[in-house]
Design a protein around this motif. Structure first.
Motif, PDB file in Angstrom:
ATOM      1  N   GLN A   1       0.824  -1.214   0.000  1.00 50.14           N
ATOM      2  CA  GLN A   1       0.000   0.000   0.000  1.00 50.14           C
ATOM      3  C   GLN A   1       0.856   1.261   0.000  1.00 50.14           C
ATOM      4  O   GLN A   1       0.603   2.211  -0.756  1.00 50.14           O
ATOM      5  CB  GLN A   1      -0.916   0.002   1.231  1.00 50.14           C
ATOM      6  CG  GLN A   1      -1.821   1.224   1.325  1.00 50.14           C
ATOM      7  CD  GLN A   1      -2.801   1.100   2.484  1.00 50.14           C
ATOM      8  OE1 GLN A   1      -3.847   0.495   2.373  1.00 50.14           O
ATOM      9  NE2 GLN A   1      -2.447   1.681   3.623  1.00 50.14           N
ATOM     10  N   GLY A   2       1.900   1.275   0.826  1.00 49.42           N
ATOM     11  CA  GLY A   2       2.777   2.439   0.896  1.00 49.42           C
ATOM     12  C   GLY A   2       3.532   2.663  -0.403  1.00 49.42           C
ATOM     13  O   GLY A   2       3.688   3.798  -0.869  1.00 49.42           O
ATOM     14  N   SER A   3       4.003   1.572  -0.983  1.00 45.45           N
ATOM     15  CA  SER A   3       4.723   1.688  -2.254  1.00 45.45           C
ATOM     16  C   SER A   3       3.790   2.183  -3.359  1.00 45.45           C
ATOM     17  O   SER A   3       4.177   3.006  -4.199  1.00 45.45           O
ATOM     18  CB  SER A   3       5.312   0.321  -2.638  1.00 45.45           C
ATOM     19  OG  SER A   3       6.231  -0.128  -1.654  1.00 45.45           O
ATOM     20  N   PHE A   4       2.561   1.696  -3.371  1.00 41.97           N
ATOM     21  CA  PHE A   4       1.575   2.117  -4.365  1.00 41.97           C
ATOM     22  C   PHE A   4       1.273   3.603  -4.235  1.00 41.97           C
ATOM     23  O   PHE A   4       1.192   4.330  -5.238  1.00 41.97           O
ATOM     24  CB  PHE A   4       0.309   1.278  -4.195  1.00 41.97           C
ATOM     25  CG  PHE A   4      -0.770   1.573  -5.209  1.00 41.97           C
ATOM     26  CD1 PHE A   4      -0.483   1.710  -6.555  1.00 41.97           C
ATOM     27  CD2 PHE A   4      -2.095   1.702  -4.815  1.00 41.97           C
ATOM     28  CE1 PHE A   4      -1.472   1.970  -7.496  1.00 41.97           C
ATOM     29  CE2 PHE A   4      -3.097   1.969  -5.742  1.00 41.97           C
ATOM     30  CZ  PHE A   4      -2.782   2.102  -7.081  1.00 41.97           C
ATOM     31  N   MET A   5       1.125   4.076  -2.983  1.00 38.24           N
ATOM     32  CA  MET A   5       0.841   5.494  -2.767  1.00 38.24           C
ATOM     33  C   MET A   5       1.981   6.357  -3.291  1.00 38.24           C
ATOM     34  O   MET A   5       1.754   7.401  -3.936  1.00 38.24           O
ATOM     35  CB  MET A   5       0.616   5.745  -1.267  1.00 38.24           C
ATOM     36  CG  MET A   5       0.268   7.193  -0.912  1.00 38.24           C
ATOM     37  SD  MET A   5      -1.354   7.707  -1.508  1.00 38.24           S
ATOM     38  CE  MET A   5      -0.904   8.826  -2.827  1.00 38.24           C
ATOM     39  N   ALA A   6       3.208   5.937  -3.047  1.00 36.65           N
ATOM     40  CA  ALA A   6       4.354   6.700  -3.537  1.00 36.65           C
ATOM     41  C   ALA A   6       4.384   6.711  -5.066  1.00 36.65           C
ATOM     42  O   ALA A   6       4.717   7.733  -5.687  1.00 36.65           O
ATOM     43  CB  ALA A   6       5.651   6.106  -2.982  1.00 36.65           C
ATOM     44  N   THR A   7       4.006   5.612  -5.684  1.00 36.84           N
ATOM     45  CA  THR A   7       3.975   5.533  -7.148  1.00 36.84           C
ATOM     46  C   THR A   7       2.904   6.454  -7.732  1.00 36.84           C
ATOM     47  O   THR A   7       3.116   7.107  -8.768  1.00 36.84           O
ATOM     48  CB  THR A   7       3.722   4.080  -7.594  1.00 36.84           C
ATOM     49  OG1 THR A   7       4.769   3.253  -7.082  1.00 36.84           O
ATOM     50  CG2 THR A   7       3.700   3.962  -9.107  1.00 36.84           C
ATOM     51  N   ILE A   8       1.744   6.503  -7.071  1.00 39.41           N
ATOM     52  CA  ILE A   8       0.679   7.415  -7.516  1.00 39.41           C
ATOM     53  C   ILE A   8       1.172   8.856  -7.476  1.00 39.41           C
ATOM     54  O   ILE A   8       0.981   9.635  -8.427  1.00 39.41           O
ATOM     55  CB  ILE A   8      -0.578   7.262  -6.627  1.00 39.41           C
ATOM     56  CG1 ILE A   8      -1.202   5.882  -6.812  1.00 39.41           C
ATOM     57  CG2 ILE A   8      -1.602   8.348  -6.953  1.00 39.41           C
ATOM     58  CD1 ILE A   8      -2.308   5.581  -5.816  1.00 39.41           C
ATOM     59  N   ALA A   9       1.806   9.233  -6.359  1.00 38.18           N
ATOM     60  CA  ALA A   9       2.321  10.597  -6.221  1.00 38.18           C
ATOM     61  C   ALA A   9       3.370  10.892  -7.289  1.00 38.18           C
ATOM     62  O   ALA A   9       3.415  11.995  -7.861  1.00 38.18           O
ATOM     63  CB  ALA A   9       2.922  10.786  -4.823  1.00 38.18           C
ATOM     64  N   GLU A  10       4.187   9.916  -7.583  1.00 41.02           N
ATOM     65  CA  GLU A  10       5.226  10.079  -8.599  1.00 41.02           C
ATOM     66  C   GLU A  10       4.600  10.285  -9.979  1.00 41.02           C
ATOM     67  O   GLU A  10       5.045  11.135 -10.767  1.00 41.02           O
ATOM     68  CB  GLU A  10       6.127   8.843  -8.592  1.00 41.02           C
ATOM     69  CG  GLU A  10       7.405   8.987  -9.394  1.00 41.02           C
ATOM     70  CD  GLU A  10       8.356   7.824  -9.154  1.00 41.02           C
ATOM     71  OE1 GLU A  10       8.546   7.020 -10.088  1.00 41.02           O
ATOM     72  OE2 GLU A  10       8.885   7.715  -8.017  1.00 41.02           O
ATOM     73  N   GLY A  11       3.550   9.539 -10.271  1.00 45.08           N
ATOM     74  CA  GLY A  11       2.875   9.682 -11.554  1.00 45.08           C
ATOM     75  C   GLY A  11       2.185  11.035 -11.690  1.00 45.08           C
ATOM     76  O   GLY A  11       2.240  11.677 -12.761  1.00 45.08           O
ATOM     77  N   LEU A  12       1.543  11.507 -10.628  1.00 48.05           N
ATOM     78  CA  LEU A  12       0.865  12.802 -10.678  1.00 48.05           C
ATOM     79  C   LEU A  12       1.855  13.947 -10.914  1.00 48.05           C
ATOM     80  O   LEU A  12       1.590  14.872 -11.697  1.00 48.05           O
ATOM     81  CB  LEU A  12       0.092  13.039  -9.375  1.00 48.05           C
ATOM     82  CG  LEU A  12      -1.271  12.336  -9.248  1.00 48.05           C
ATOM     83  CD1 LEU A  12      -1.772  12.410  -7.807  1.00 48.05           C
ATOM     84  CD2 LEU A  12      -2.283  12.965 -10.201  1.00 48.05           C
ATOM     85  N   THR A  13       2.991  13.899 -10.229  1.00 46.18           N
ATOM     86  CA  THR A  13       3.973  14.977 -10.397  1.00 46.18           C
ATOM     87  C   THR A  13       4.626  14.901 -11.783  1.00 46.18           C
ATOM     88  O   THR A  13       4.910  15.934 -12.398  1.00 46.18           O
ATOM     89  CB  THR A  13       5.061  14.907  -9.303  1.00 46.18           C
ATOM     90  OG1 THR A  13       5.614  13.583  -9.265  1.00 46.18           O
ATOM     91  CG2 THR A  13       4.486  15.240  -7.953  1.00 46.18           C
ATOM     92  N   LEU A  14       4.865  13.690 -12.294  1.00 49.68           N
ATOM     93  CA  LEU A  14       5.442  13.551 -13.639  1.00 49.68           C
ATOM     94  C   LEU A  14       4.460  14.076 -14.687  1.00 49.68           C
ATOM     95  O   LEU A  14       4.869  14.743 -15.653  1.00 49.68           O
ATOM     96  CB  LEU A  14       5.803  12.091 -13.919  1.00 49.68           C
ATOM     97  CG  LEU A  14       6.469  11.810 -15.277  1.00 49.68           C
ATOM     98  CD1 LEU A  14       7.761  12.606 -15.419  1.00 49.68           C
ATOM     99  CD2 LEU A  14       6.744  10.312 -15.446  1.00 49.68           C
ATOM    100  N   ALA A  15       3.177  13.812 -14.491  1.00 49.56           N
ATOM    101  CA  ALA A  15       2.168  14.348 -15.422  1.00 49.56           C
ATOM    102  C   ALA A  15       2.203  15.871 -15.420  1.00 49.56           C
ATOM    103  O   ALA A  15       2.136  16.522 -16.474  1.00 49.56           O
ATOM    104  CB  ALA A  15       0.782  13.839 -15.030  1.00 49.56           C
ATOM    105  N   GLN A  16       2.330  16.451 -14.238  1.00 47.99           N
ATOM    106  CA  GLN A  16       2.320  17.912 -14.134  1.00 47.99           C
ATOM    107  C   GLN A  16       3.525  18.529 -14.814  1.00 47.99           C
ATOM    108  O   GLN A  16       3.395  19.505 -15.586  1.00 47.99           O
ATOM    109  CB  GLN A  16       2.281  18.313 -12.656  1.00 47.99           C
ATOM    110  CG  GLN A  16       2.214  19.822 -12.428  1.00 47.99           C
ATOM    111  CD  GLN A  16       2.221  20.160 -10.950  1.00 47.99           C
ATOM    112  OE1 GLN A  16       2.900  19.519 -10.156  1.00 47.99           O
ATOM    113  NE2 GLN A  16       1.445  21.173 -10.574  1.00 47.99           N
TER     114      GLN A  16
END
Length: 547
Positions: free
Chosen positions: A438-453
């Motif tokens: 769960q923690g790793s997934f959350m970090a990946t989501i945050a990474e994807g959102l910032t890369l999109a931005q």
């Protein structure tokens, strides 16, 4: 504190853990409580509380010699009430000595009078004696009538209690004080201080019956808060509250007949230690389903409250006690610390640890609980604050299978499903693996959102695409919405998911299994903690990518 020469029965100031020096008395420990190895220590019963603990001699000071010093540095109301209890104890002890001395003098006078009466009496003296005997018999007859009348009015009171009620009170002392040496908290507190402080199990006095029949006696031990605590408010929104004469806060389910489907609440008394994000919702659901619950909260000072009662007291008065605290250290302190869970464990008492900790910690706790005749179950939960409030947690249990079955109604009240995973340690390992993912997934989501931005893509469109694909989930949608709205109110503390990642990595190291993804995520969370995001929601890991 400097070492001093002390002995059984001495009044002392004892330093217990992080709390200020507190007045107490050195007493005999219970027979089944072994003295700790190492430095010399005494078993101390503290005034004004249910606390009792082995205290090292260097943490003790004589009461009288240091009274003024301690009063100057401690100003709390509970502290002053404890000091007042000591002074009342001393006044009573002094009064008993004076009464004993007076009785001795009276005995001597009676002996002298008896010697004089043993001489031959004149006729007048014999007539006086006969008249006096007649008056005594008449008085005894009237006394019997009064006692009989009193019995019919008051019910089945014992002769001892009637004698106490008929005995004259000491001048200038209100009736309540004769049976209550300490703060008026509960009948157990009153009974504790009413007799000589020499035993571990403080029994109520004859004039203070046990209130087990009183449904309001099972209190929430919320430390008599001066300011409403966040978790306290979360519970009381759904419950009605009534203040008792004792000053403690009793909380009942707003609808005591509430049921969740086919749930029949156990008739066992339930204890709960820890009212954090998860604990508050769990307790609320236990109450709503009709369970009797007694609660103690570890971080009373954080909530603006004074020193409360102890985990030992909750365990000793309940059949099954649950605990949910933050990390391995807190879990150990709760059990092994002063006035901790272990001191309340007796044969048959049950302890269920719902904290997310490592397998070594939970195994150690299980061993000490079982060694005292107790029963142990680990039962960490998967979920967050919202799922806790909704009674939709997933419970992972291991240990005593019989205790798992005994907790059935409780688990149904707090969760949507539960798993029994075998021997102690298995639930801890499984919980860490789940939270690692769960923690790793959350970090990946945050990474994807910032890369999109940073690449000029719409974050909202990114989320919409994810929600239409195989990754769609409530967790994904809620956490992304939190990030897009800049709302990081904690639903699962960032500091705790980082703790779980750290423990999962250590679990992998122990079996020589690589965990590179978890290790990378752990570093991102550590970066977020350095940016003061510890007490925000885990989704605040997003900020580690934008700073």
């Amino acid at each position: 504190m400097a070492a001093v020469s002390l002995r059984l029965g001495d009044l002392v100031w004892g330093k217990l853990g992080r709390y200020p020096p507190w007045p107490g008395k050195i007493v005999n420990p219970p027979k089944d409580l072994k003295k700790p190895r190492g430095k010399k220590c005494f078993f101390v019963k503290f005034f004004g509380t249910e606390d009792h603990a082995w205290i090292k001699v260097e943490q003790l000071k004589p009461y009288h010699a240091h009274k003024e010093e301690m009063i100057k540095i401690n100003k709390g109301k509970r502290f002053q009430q404890a000091v007042d209890a000591v002074e009342e104890f001393l006044r009573r002890a002094k009064g008993k000595d004076q009464t004993s001395s007076h009785n001795s003098a009276d005995d001597k006078n009676r002996r002298n009078s008896s010697e004089e009466r043993s001489r031959p009496n004149s006729g007048d003296e014999k007539r006086k004696l006969s008249l006096s005997e007649g008056k005594v018999k008449k008085s005894m007859g009237e006394g019997k009538k009064r006692v009989s009348s009193g019995s019919s009015e008051r019910g089945s009171k014992s002769p001892l209690k009637r004698a106490q009620e008929q005995s004259p009170r000491k001048r200038g002392r209100p009736p309540k004080d004769e049976k209550d040496l300490t703060i008026p908290e509960s009948s157990t507190i009153k009974g504790m201080m009413a007799g000589p402080m020499a035993a571990f199990k403080w029994q109520p006095t004859v004039s203070e019956p046990v209130k087990d029949a009183d449904p309001h006696f099972h209190h929430f031990l919320l430390s008599q808060t001066e300011k409403p605590a966040v978790c306290y408010q979360a519970i009381t929104k759904k419950l009605k509250i009534c203040e008792e004469e004792t000053g403690s806060t009793s909380i009942q389910a707003a609808d005591s007949t509430a049921v969740n489907g086919s749930i029949t609440p156990t008739d066992k008394k339930i204890g709960f230690l820890g009212l954090g994000l998860m604990g508050s919702g769990i307790v609320s659901n236990l109450l709503k389903m009709g369970h009797t619950v007694t609660v103690w909260n570890r971080t009373a000072e954080k909530e603006g409250a004074r020193l409360g009662r102890t985990p030992a007291e909750v365990v000793s008065t309940c059949d099954i006690t649950f605990a949910c605290v933050s990390d391995p250290k807190a879990a150990k302190d709760l059990v092994l610390g002063p006035s901790g869970v272990l001191q309340g464990i007796r044969p048959g008492k049950c302890y269920v640890d719902m904290s997310t900790v490592d397998a070594d910690t939970v195994t150690e706790l299980a061993q000490v609980i079982v060694s005292r005749g107790g029963r142990f179950l680990e039962a960490p939960v998967s979920g967050n604050q919202q799922l806790s409030n909704d009674g939709m947690l997933v419970i992972l249990a291991a240990g005593d299978r019989g205790l798992y079955e005994d907790c059935s109604s409780c688990f149904q009240a707090m969760g949507k499903t539960s798993f029994f995973l075998g021997e102690v340690g298995n639930a801890a390992k499984m919980m860490l693996i789940v939270n690692m993912v769960q923690g790793s997934f959350m970090a990946t989501i945050a990474e994807g959102l910032t890369l999109a931005q940073v690449t000029g893509q719409s974050q909202q469109t990114f989320l919409d695409i994810l929600n239409q694909g195989q990754l769609a989930s409530i967790f994904l949608d809620q956490k992304c919405q939190n990030i897009l709205q800049g709302n990081f109110k904690p639903d699962f503390y960032l500091k705790y998911i980082q703790k779980d990642l750290r423990l999962a990595i250590a679990l992998g190291d122990a079996v020589n299994h690589p965990t590179p993804m978890a290790a990378a995520a752990n570093e991102v969370y550590k970066r977020a903690k350095a940016l003061d995001q510890s007490d925000n929601d885990m989704s605040a890991v997003y900020r580690a990518y934008i700073h």
